[in-house]
Design an enzyme around this catalytic site. Structure first.
Site, PDB file in Angstrom:
ATOM      1  N   ASP A 473       0.839  -1.204   0.000  1.00  0.00           N
ATOM      2  CA  ASP A 473       0.000   0.000   0.000  1.00  0.00           C
ATOM      3  C   ASP A 473       0.873   1.254   0.000  1.00  0.00           C
ATOM      4  OD1 ASP A 473      -2.284   1.561   0.165  1.00  0.00           O
ATOM      5  OD2 ASP A 473      -3.083   0.538   1.935  1.00  0.00           O
ATOM      6  N   CYS A 521      -0.987  -1.082  -4.470  1.00  0.00           N
ATOM      7  CA  CYS A 521      -2.151  -0.354  -3.968  1.00  0.00           C
ATOM      8  C   CYS A 521      -1.658   1.018  -3.544  1.00  0.00           C
ATOM      9  CB  CYS A 521      -2.717  -1.129  -2.767  1.00  0.00           C
ATOM     10  SG  CYS A 521      -4.006  -0.261  -1.872  1.00  0.00           S
ATOM     11  N   ASP A 543     -10.385   2.080  -3.746  1.00  0.00           N
ATOM     12  CA  ASP A 543     -10.983   1.837  -2.435  1.00  0.00           C
ATOM     13  C   ASP A 543     -12.498   1.832  -2.522  1.00  0.00           C
ATOM     14  OD1 ASP A 543      -8.858   1.368  -0.871  1.00  0.00           O
ATOM     15  OD2 ASP A 543      -8.756   3.349   0.049  1.00  0.00           O
TER      16      ASP A 543
END
Ligand code: DGJ
Length: 738
Positions: A473, A521, A543
């Site tokens: 992420d 991500c 998201d």
């Protein structure tokens, strides 16, 4: 195929031609890029020179030969061409005037990779390298062109070498420049924000500059590093389109400039804003690769070329060419609030439903109970997981599920052990405020020791536990850009060095752990770009898990990226991002066209819904090779969306059809399918059709509700929110019985 005759290079395959000519001043001129044309020994008749009275001339009295007017391959600044240049170099006397002239070229089979940068690869590829030189300042630039035999695309890049003894400052180093002969184009871009990434924007191009860019340190959710120029009448299926994509995850610029003669110059590369590279004697600088696609088969033709190139010649590792595990992720199920016990409970039910991989998201490390703490402390939070990641992974594996884990390697919270010991690792500018983003700072990945530190910390977990998937992420962009390890004269190298650091960590991890599947991500899809796909063959698309918003996002994303790369999950309702309620059926019908997984606690759905989930998973297992490895075509968007995937042998096709809002007393709905074999006989819902019927007459879709729910014939018959109202979907499977 690449041929050189009479000072002209012809790069071509069965679909496209790209023609470059060495001009009278020994610069490179651009003759043509488009549909394949027959090779001939001389293409000089395609060169258009134009006399203008006031244009600056290269040769005295020769009004025909002006850089202001010529279409060029890698134009420079300051010698007559007033359009934005492809590159700009400042030499030691402060001048930015250059004169790069043809020196030599090489044509060869294959292609090499670019050290430190993601790049395409393969066997069925030929390379042309043209070396240009400016002897006065000791600069050599090698323009690289690659053509794969089965893709309508030219891959371009540029390598700068300092062959003199003075430092050269690179102010601009675009990866590609293309001068098209007219400006009758619409520019298509993929724009958005957090939770609404890659919506399609189309605008008519006009005189002057129009551009998209990023200066955030990441490619961004706001603009994807891609533009297409299409003719106004080009549709999804027919018409001319040029697509430009940059294999890069940092700051980029994609710019279209229409000049006074309606010539359209397209440049794409590293954003020159806040960029400057000190090229020392004997050193090289390599700009990232740009992919230029030409298609006369509409936007789908362009997309399929990108998809095939990225699937076969960019993605690497164990999962290349393979379908992906069906996963469940606990983020929307628990957020930070979980224990080993609650995780195992979710995993057990997921296994019973047929899921293959359990992914533990944010919150497993340091003392991470919320987003204000512990990033950087990559060791387990024993309060939540007393048996460690190893212990949890063993228990998950015992359920016959693979185990995956979330990291955010580039970040640190002020409340963390890492920050206490290494506050100097944070990106910040001396004596300036440091801006927060999601309570966190960005680590200075331009420094090798910082990257190595994080690598070692991650390995402590990865070496001990059985981890088969990582979600990487990245939840904020860079501010107060500066590196304490760089000299004052090199500070504008920072952004590029940062992304090189990110790539180096990916490279180290993917080399050491070749069996791990990486999913990139960035607060959802804020770094969904080809550079990332080189390391992580799938990316969390957004998201936003709402089925309706996902239609827009996945449709736009598919312009460039193959659906096997798009992370797509079924989540709970009311949806956490938009508070919308859609049926479990529709959520799955949308999520099927991606990597497919779930992001909710299956213990909280009704027994009927759990049965439905099992059926969805079985359906997906049966067809995931077709969906993820087949050819994907967009069919329509708007209030009605549809798309289709067709297996390579054309024996199976799966159509997704979606309605956003219901209309009163609607017209008939029929849809023309594409990509089928016209002679095959297909069965769908117990009816048979020939391929040519489905493609030319079309598939008549089920009738929509028309009437009044209050009338006697309909009263009590339809439940709101099901097949006859808003937010509905159908999946049609066509199997050829030959
Ligand atoms: C942003 C990601 O996109 C989410 O899926 C989740 O992983 C959170 N970060 C966790 O902080």
């Amino acid at each position: 195929m690449i041929l050189f005759n009479n000072g002209t290079f012809h790069i071509y395959n069965n679909d496209i031609s790209y023609i470059i000519k060495i001009l009278r001043n020994n610069h490179l001129g651009q003759l043509y890029f488009g549909k394949a044309i027959k090779h001939r020994d001389n293409f000089d008749h395609l060169l258009v020179e134009k006399a203008t009275v006031l244009a600056p001339c290269v040769f005295q009295g020769d009004l025909d030969f002006s850089l202001e007017i010529l279409k060029q391959e890698y134009p420079c600044y300051g010698t007559g061409d007033y359009r934005d240049p492809a590159y700009q170099i400042t030499s030691d006397n402060g001048s930015s005037i250059t004169d790069l002239v043809y020196k030599s070229h090489v044509i060869r089979q294959g292609k090499s990779s670019i050290e430190g940068l993601p790049s395409t690869y393969g066997d069925n590829v030929e390379t042309l390298e043209i070396t240009l030189r400016d002897d006065l300042i000791g600069l050599e630039v090698t323009l690289k062109y690659h053509i794969f035999d089965n893709i309508s695309s030219i891959i371009r890049s540029a390598e700068f070498s300092n062959i003199g003894d003075k430092v050269l400052k690179i102010n601009r180093a675009m990866s590609s420049c293309l001068d098209l002969y007219d400006s009758n184009f619409e520019m298509l871009t993929l724009d958005g924000a957090w939770a609404r990434e890659r919506h399609i924007t189309t605008r008519k191009i006009k005189s002057g500059i129009q551009a998209i860019s990023s200066s955030r340190g990441a490619s961004s959710a706001m603009h994807n590093p891609f533009i297409a120029l299409k003719r106004p009448n080009t549709t999804e299926h027919v018409g001319d389109v040029y697509g430009f994509s940059l294999i890069y995850s940092g700051n980029f610029l994609a710019q279209v400039e229409v000049d006074a003669f309606d010539v359209t110059r397209v440049i794409i590369g590293i954003n020159p804003f806040e960029f400057n590279w000190s090229l020392q004697p004997n050193k090289k600088f390599h700009a990232p690769e740009a992919v230029l696609v030409y298609s006369d088969k509409g936007l789908n033709g362009m997309s399929q070329n990108f998809h095939n190139l990225f699937k076969n010649n960019l993605m690497r590792g164990k999962y290349k060419g393979k379908s992906r595990p069906i996963l469940i992720n606990n983020w929307e199920a628990t957020y930070f609030d979980f224990t080993e016990e609650s995780i195992l409970k979710i995993a057990k039910t997921a296994k019973q439903a047929g899921i293959e991989l359990f992914v533990l998201d944010d919150g497993w490390f340091g003392k991470r109970d919320n987003d204000s703490t512990s990033l950087g402390d990559w060791s387990v939070y024993l309060k939540k997981l007393p048996n460690g990641i190893k212990g949890l992974a063993e228990k998950i594996n015992a359920l016959k599920l693979d185990f995956g884990l979330w990291f955010e390697p580039e970040m640190v919270n002020e409340i963390s052990e890492l920050y206490k010991t290494h506050p100097d690792y944070v990106i910040s500018t001396p004596n300036r405020n440091r801006s927060y983003g999601r309570n966190q700072y960005v680590l200075d990945f331009s420094r090798t020791e910082v990257v190595n530190y994080i690598f070692n910390k991650m390995c402590e977990t990865l070496d001990t536990a059985n981890i088969s998937y990582i979600k990487w992420d990245m939840n904020r962009n860079i501010t107060e850009a500066y590196s304490y390890s760089l000299a004052e004269t090199q500070q504008k190298e920072f952004f590029h060095r940062y992304i090189l650091g990110v790539y180096s960590l990916y490279e180290k991890l993917t080399n050491k752990f070749p069996n791990i599947l990486f999913e990139s991500c960035a607060s959802g899809g804020a770094r969904f770009d080809p550079g990332m796909l080189y390391y992580a063959p799938q990316a969390w698309t957004s998201d936003d898990t709402d089925a309706i918003e996902r239609l827009h996002i996945q449709y736009g994303t598919s312009m460039v990226y193959p659906i096997v790369s798009m992370g797509s999950h079924v989540a709970a309702v009311p949806n956490h991002q938009v508070n919308r309620v859609t049926s479990l059926k529709m959520r799955a019908d949308v999520a099927y066209f991606g990597t497919f997984g779930y992001e909710l606690d299956l213990n909280k759905v009704s027994p009927e819904e759990l049965e439905q989930v099992k059926k969805q998973i079985n359906f997906f297992k049966k067809y995931k090779e077709v969906i993820q490895l087949g050819d994907f075509y967009r069919l329509q968007n708007g209030n009605y969306y549809s798309w289709i995937v067709v297996s390579p042998d054309k024996k199976t096709a799966i159509l997704g059809y979606y309605k956003i809002l219901a209309a009163p007393n609607p017209s008939f709905k029929k849809i023309n399918l594409v990509g089928l074999n016209e002679n095959f006989k297909y069965t769908c819902n117990n009816k048979t059709y020939y391929g040519d019927e489905l493609m030319n007459f079309g598939l008549v879709l089920e009738t929509e509700f028309t009437g009044s729910l209050q009338s006697d014939s309909f009263k009590g018959k339809y439940t709101p929110g099901t097949d006859k109202g808003d937010f509905t979907s159908q999946i049609y499977v066509f199997e050829a019985n030959i």
